[in-house]
Write an enzyme that holds these catalytic residues in place. Structure first.
Site, mmCIF file in Angstrom:
data_model
loop_
_atom_site.group_PDB
_atom_site.id
_atom_site.type_symbol
_atom_site.label_atom_id
_atom_site.label_comp_id
_atom_site.label_asym_id
_atom_site.label_seq_id
_atom_site.Cartn_x
_atom_site.Cartn_y
_atom_site.Cartn_z
ATOM 1 N N ASP A 186 0.861 -1.170 0.000
ATOM 2 C CA ASP A 186 0.000 0.000 0.000
ATOM 3 C C ASP A 186 0.905 1.229 0.000
ATOM 4 O O ASP A 186 1.815 1.317 0.824
ATOM 5 C CB ASP A 186 -0.857 -0.011 1.278
ATOM 6 C CG ASP A 186 -2.312 0.277 0.998
ATOM 7 O OD1 ASP A 186 -2.608 1.400 0.554
ATOM 8 O OD2 ASP A 186 -3.154 -0.610 1.239
ATOM 9 N N ASP A 191 -3.016 4.603 -2.284
ATOM 10 C CA ASP A 191 -4.075 5.123 -1.429
ATOM 11 C C ASP A 191 -4.488 6.520 -1.871
ATOM 12 O O ASP A 191 -3.643 7.371 -2.155
ATOM 13 C CB ASP A 191 -3.501 5.170 0.002
ATOM 14 C CG ASP A 191 -4.543 5.471 1.056
ATOM 15 O OD1 ASP A 191 -5.451 4.649 1.225
ATOM 16 O OD2 ASP A 191 -4.435 6.519 1.712
ATOM 17 N N GLU A 202 -6.553 4.206 -5.780
ATOM 18 C CA GLU A 202 -7.883 4.355 -5.188
ATOM 19 C C GLU A 202 -8.459 5.677 -5.673
ATOM 20 O O GLU A 202 -7.841 6.718 -5.501
ATOM 21 C CB GLU A 202 -7.728 4.357 -3.667
ATOM 22 C CG GLU A 202 -9.027 4.168 -2.937
ATOM 23 C CD GLU A 202 -8.917 4.553 -1.464
ATOM 24 O OE1 GLU A 202 -9.742 4.071 -0.689
ATOM 25 O OE2 GLU A 202 -8.028 5.333 -1.104
ATOM 26 N N HIS A 217 -10.731 -3.652 2.847
ATOM 27 C CA HIS A 217 -10.706 -3.345 4.289
ATOM 28 C C HIS A 217 -11.576 -2.150 4.655
ATOM 29 O O HIS A 217 -11.724 -1.840 5.831
ATOM 30 C CB HIS A 217 -9.264 -3.096 4.718
ATOM 31 C CG HIS A 217 -8.703 -1.872 4.051
ATOM 32 N ND1 HIS A 217 -8.491 -1.808 2.684
ATOM 33 C CD2 HIS A 217 -8.377 -0.673 4.534
ATOM 34 C CE1 HIS A 217 -8.041 -0.608 2.382
ATOM 35 N NE2 HIS A 217 -7.962 0.113 3.477
ATOM 36 N N ASP A 218 -12.102 -1.442 3.660
ATOM 37 C CA ASP A 218 -12.951 -0.266 3.928
ATOM 38 C C ASP A 218 -14.433 -0.570 3.714
ATOM 39 O O ASP A 218 -15.262 0.347 3.766
ATOM 40 C CB ASP A 218 -12.579 0.890 2.981
ATOM 41 C CG ASP A 218 -11.205 1.452 3.264
ATOM 42 O OD1 ASP A 218 -10.750 1.364 4.428
ATOM 43 O OD2 ASP A 218 -10.579 1.975 2.321
HETATM 44 C C1 GLC Z 1 -7.968 4.946 2.105
HETATM 45 C C2 GLC Z 1 -7.795 3.674 2.891
HETATM 46 C C3 GLC Z 1 -8.500 3.822 4.199
HETATM 47 C C4 GLC Z 1 -7.879 4.980 4.951
HETATM 48 C C5 GLC Z 1 -7.852 6.241 4.085
HETATM 49 C C6 GLC Z 1 -6.921 7.265 4.660
HETATM 50 O O1 GLC Z 1 -9.279 5.210 1.808
HETATM 51 O O2 GLC Z 1 -8.247 2.591 2.147
HETATM 52 O O3 GLC Z 1 -8.464 2.655 4.958
HETATM 53 O O4 GLC Z 1 -8.601 5.221 6.107
HETATM 54 O O5 GLC Z 1 -7.385 6.002 2.797
HETATM 55 O O6 GLC Z 1 -5.593 6.909 4.432
#
Ligand code: GLC
Ligand code: CA
Length: 575
Positions: A101, A207, A263, A339-340
């Site tokens: 990540d 991310d 993302e 995980h989200d």
């Molecule tokens: C992304 C991650 C998440 C995190 C956020 C801030 O959305 O997937 O888990 O809380 O970024 O880094």
């Protein structure tokens, strides 16, 4: 049709690992790198070829490692840099690849860079983060704008020492880096990327990749009358310098033939998405669009009721993500969990005892029939579901869930009704559901920690391991796991059609069935999924009803020709 180049990451299937909850090797109740290494053979046996490790870097864990205090070190409870080197080597030795990540929109407030930046206005690293003076309204100190943070509240945090605000799109402990500063960008590339590329990692899940360039920082339009802070996702995402920043990153990544999956929230415009992932643009290999996982969420994610969506909406979200590769040189992804997100069976199938396995298999079949790189989240291969409704609010550990619950309490003066609604939403959508320990067996702690462990796992293990665990499913031909293995093999056997084929939704308005076709140079398949809990007649749309068809796979043993069982999925090859 544009013929796109076949890269390794296109045909790959990625298995996502959440280190804290995968496997605890030493009995401290927290998953670790040695735990991951000990289960690499299991992971490989599923039929995936790449693993993605969620942040394992050193971190105060305010946001489960997405608040990084040192990119070049490992969070001690997970292990060491040497353990990572071993994990990389052991993964490669099994013919798999490994991605990490990359979290570089922000750091932890404990990162040495931020500590320096906050120390004085003249510190050489002051400009590495985003500092602004206060606004005064009728003599009252206010943040520079009205933006709402991703975890509630203002995105600005007042810093007493130097009497300025700093920007944090997530927690106050996650200050945003200033990508406008070239020196900062170079330091990021070196510390967060090259350090690990040199150690052999094969790429990154990037991310919040579209937030590096913030654009104009003016107030966001008012969409929530009762709040001082307003949704600003369309302002801080996809800013004017994104192309330039990603181009720069790509120059480094290219040298290592490293893959990227970014993302990409708050980006509903497919043309903007294509620009990120078109091969000739040299930005990112692929992105996670939010269309599908955002289904049924409210304006502020949890402001909704469970299952507040229709099947046509779900299908149309998938269609949007599939369509970006039609006649383009772009690439897409397939995923229902990470995980989200809460568990997909609970959200899109049914976790009622009689439907858990059938709907888990049906969703597996659907995913394996869609084009793009496929991502599976740990436990999804077993059909794990959300944790029980009865669990108390104290079982919710995530900042996102707990902040929301507190916010509702504060805004409604502890209204019982409002808090009940908030909990109902969290029972359905909270990130916590994906973060409980993986159910390995029926042993103590579901086999997550060694049996003689004294420390409790950091999140409560699920109570249903008796019906859903990895050990049992590995020898059960009728298990969700066995079906995932079969489907991943089917996907490999029909790679052109299933991974690269052109997708078409053949019956978008159908509220019960999802019927889509895949075509690739004269080959054709049709997938049919029954998203209801009762049997349905198999009525194929005219476009395919009269073609000769051969059943490739059904999620139900001994399926009936003209009738789909509850939550049954099928793929036919058409002549
Ligand atoms: C992304 C991650 C998440 C995190 C956020 C801030 O959305 O997937 O888990 O809380 O970024 O880094
Ligand atoms: Ca441990």
């Amino acid at each position: 049709m544009t013929v796109t180049e076949r890269k390794w990451w296109k045909d790959g299937v990625v298995y996502q690992i959440y280190p804290a909850s995968f496997k605890d090797s030493n009995g401290d109740g927290i998953g670790d790198l040695n735990g991951i290494i000990s289960e690499l053979d299991y992971i490989r046996s599923i039929g995936v070829d790449t693993i993605w490790i969620c942040p394992m870097y050193d971190s105060p864990q305010v946001d489960m490692g997405y608040d990084i205090s040192d990119y070049e070190n490992v969070y001690p409870p997970y292990g060491t840099v040497q353990d990572m080197e071993r994990l990389i080597a052991e993964t490669h030795a099994r013919g798999m690849r490994i991605i990490l990540d990359l979290v570089v929109n922000h750091t932890s407030d404990q990162h040495a860079w931020f500590q320096e930046s906050r120390s004085s206005k003249t510190n050489p690293k002051r400009d590495w983060y985003i500092w602004r003076p206060a606004r005064y309204v009728n003599g009252v100190r206010k943040p520079p704008n009205n933006w709402l943070g991703n975890f509630g509240g203002s995105v600005w945090q007042w810093d007493e020492l130097t009497q300025e605000y700093y920007l944090h799109l997530f927690c106050p402990e996650q200050p945003d880096l200033n990508w406008e500063n070239e020196e900062t960008r170079k330091a990021i590339y070196k510390s967060a990327m090259e350090f690990w590329l040199e150690r052999g990692v094969d790429g990154f899940r990037v991310d919040t990749v579209n937030m590096y360039s913030k654009g104009e920082m003016g107030d966001a339009p008012i969409t929530d009358e009762g709040s001082e802070w307003q949704f600003a996702g369309f302002q801080y995402c996809n800013g004017p310098r994104m192309t330039e920043f990603l181009g720069e990153m790509n120059e480094i990544l290219e040298k290592y033939d490293a893959m990227t999956v970014g993302e990409c929230p708050h980006t509903p415009d497919p043309a903007r998405v294509v620009k990120y992932v078109s091969a000739k643009e040299k930005q990112l290999n692929m992105v996670f669009q939010f269309d599908v996982v955002d289904i049924g969420q409210g304006p502020y994610k949890f402001q909704t009721t469970p299952r507040d969506y229709t099947l046509p909406q779900f299908k149309s979200a998938i269609s949007r993500t599939q369509s970006i590769i039609h006649d383009t040189d772009a690439w897409t992804t397939v995923f229902l969990e990470n995980h989200d997100q809460a568990r997909s069976i609970t959200r899109f199938g049914s976790d009622a005892p009689e439907h858990r396995i059938p709907s888990g298999k049906m969703l597996a079949l659907m995913c394996c029939a869609l084009s793009g790189t496929l991502f599976i989240y740990q436990g999804q291969e077993l059909g794990m579901t959300n944790f029980p409704m009865e669990w108390d609010m104290s079982e919710y550990k995530d900042v996102d869930s707990t902040n929301y619950y507190k916010m509702v309490a504060a805004r409604t003066n502890n209204s019982e009704e409002a808090l009940k609604a908030a909990k109902a939403s969290l029972q359905h959508l909270a990130r916590d559901h994906a973060r409980v320990p993986l159910s390995w067996s029926t042993g103590p702690y579901n086999g997550f920690s060694p049996a003689d462990t004294k420390a409790q796992p950091w999140m409560r293990p699920l109570p249903d391991a008796e019906h859903c665990n990895a050990k049992q499913q590995q020898s059960d031909k009728a298990s969700v796991l066995a079906f995932w293995k079969r489907m991943l093999q089917t996907r490999r056997d029909h790679n052109d059609l299933l991974v690269h084929g052109n997708y078409a939704d053949l019956d978008p308005e159908n509220k019960d069935l999802y019927i889509f076709s895949k075509t690739w140079r004269g080959q054709k398949a049709v997938a049919v999924c029954n998203f209801t809990d009762s049997a349905k007649a198999l009525a194929l749309p005219e476009a395919v009803a009269n073609s000769k068809r051969e059943l490739l796979v059904s999620s139900v043993d001994g399926c009936e020709e003209g009738k789909l069982a509850a939550y049954e999925g099928r793929i036919y090859l058409l002549a």
